[in-house]
Design a protein around this motif. Sequence first.
Motif, short mmCIF file in Angstrom:
data_model
loop_
_atom_site.label_atom_id
_atom_site.label_comp_id
_atom_site.label_asym_id
_atom_site.label_seq_id
_atom_site.Cartn_x
_atom_site.Cartn_y
_atom_site.Cartn_z
N GLY A 1 0.81 -1.22 0.00
CA GLY A 1 0.00 0.00 0.00
C GLY A 1 0.84 1.26 0.00
N LEU A 2 2.00 1.22 0.62
CA LEU A 2 2.90 2.38 0.63
C LEU A 2 3.47 2.69 -0.74
N LEU A 3 3.48 1.71 -1.61
CA LEU A 3 4.13 1.87 -2.91
C LEU A 3 3.16 1.90 -4.09
N ALA B 1 7.86 -0.51 -10.44
CA ALA B 1 8.76 -0.20 -9.33
C ALA B 1 8.33 -0.92 -8.06
N MET B 2 7.01 -1.21 -7.93
CA MET B 2 6.52 -1.97 -6.76
C MET B 2 7.22 -3.32 -6.68
N VAL B 3 7.39 -3.95 -7.82
CA VAL B 3 8.01 -5.26 -7.87
C VAL B 3 9.49 -5.15 -7.54
N GLU B 4 10.14 -4.17 -8.14
CA GLU B 4 11.57 -3.99 -7.92
C GLU B 4 11.88 -3.64 -6.46
N LEU B 5 11.10 -2.75 -5.88
CA LEU B 5 11.37 -2.29 -4.52
C LEU B 5 11.06 -3.35 -3.47
N THR B 6 10.06 -4.17 -3.73
CA THR B 6 9.68 -5.18 -2.75
C THR B 6 10.35 -6.53 -2.99
N GLY B 7 10.76 -6.78 -4.25
CA GLY B 7 11.30 -8.09 -4.59
C GLY B 7 10.23 -9.17 -4.63
#
Length: 91
Positions: free
Chosen positions: A35-37, A62-68
């Motif tokens: 939710g933050l992203l 970017a959600m995928v990249e930042l969270t892995g």
Amino acid sequence: TLKAKLDKDFTKYVILGACNPPLAFRALSAVPEVGLLLPCNVTVYEEAGSGNTIVSAMDPEAMVELTGRRELAPVAQEARTKLLAALEALP
């Protein structure tokens, strides 16, 4: 808001809420912390000095990249496709 709360002048600047509820639900169901992203904001502002209008949005992938978290990839790809179509439709 900046003028009202801080008595500061700023260029013409708007933050639009552009969340897609079905996509947000799918992302949050997979990874609640995402939710933050969520890429729910689009900014529209007048470029200083040129008078050009600039429209910006964060790449949903970017959600995928930042969270892995690869399980977010299908949602991010669909959101990216929709967002790009909207941006490309601008004059």
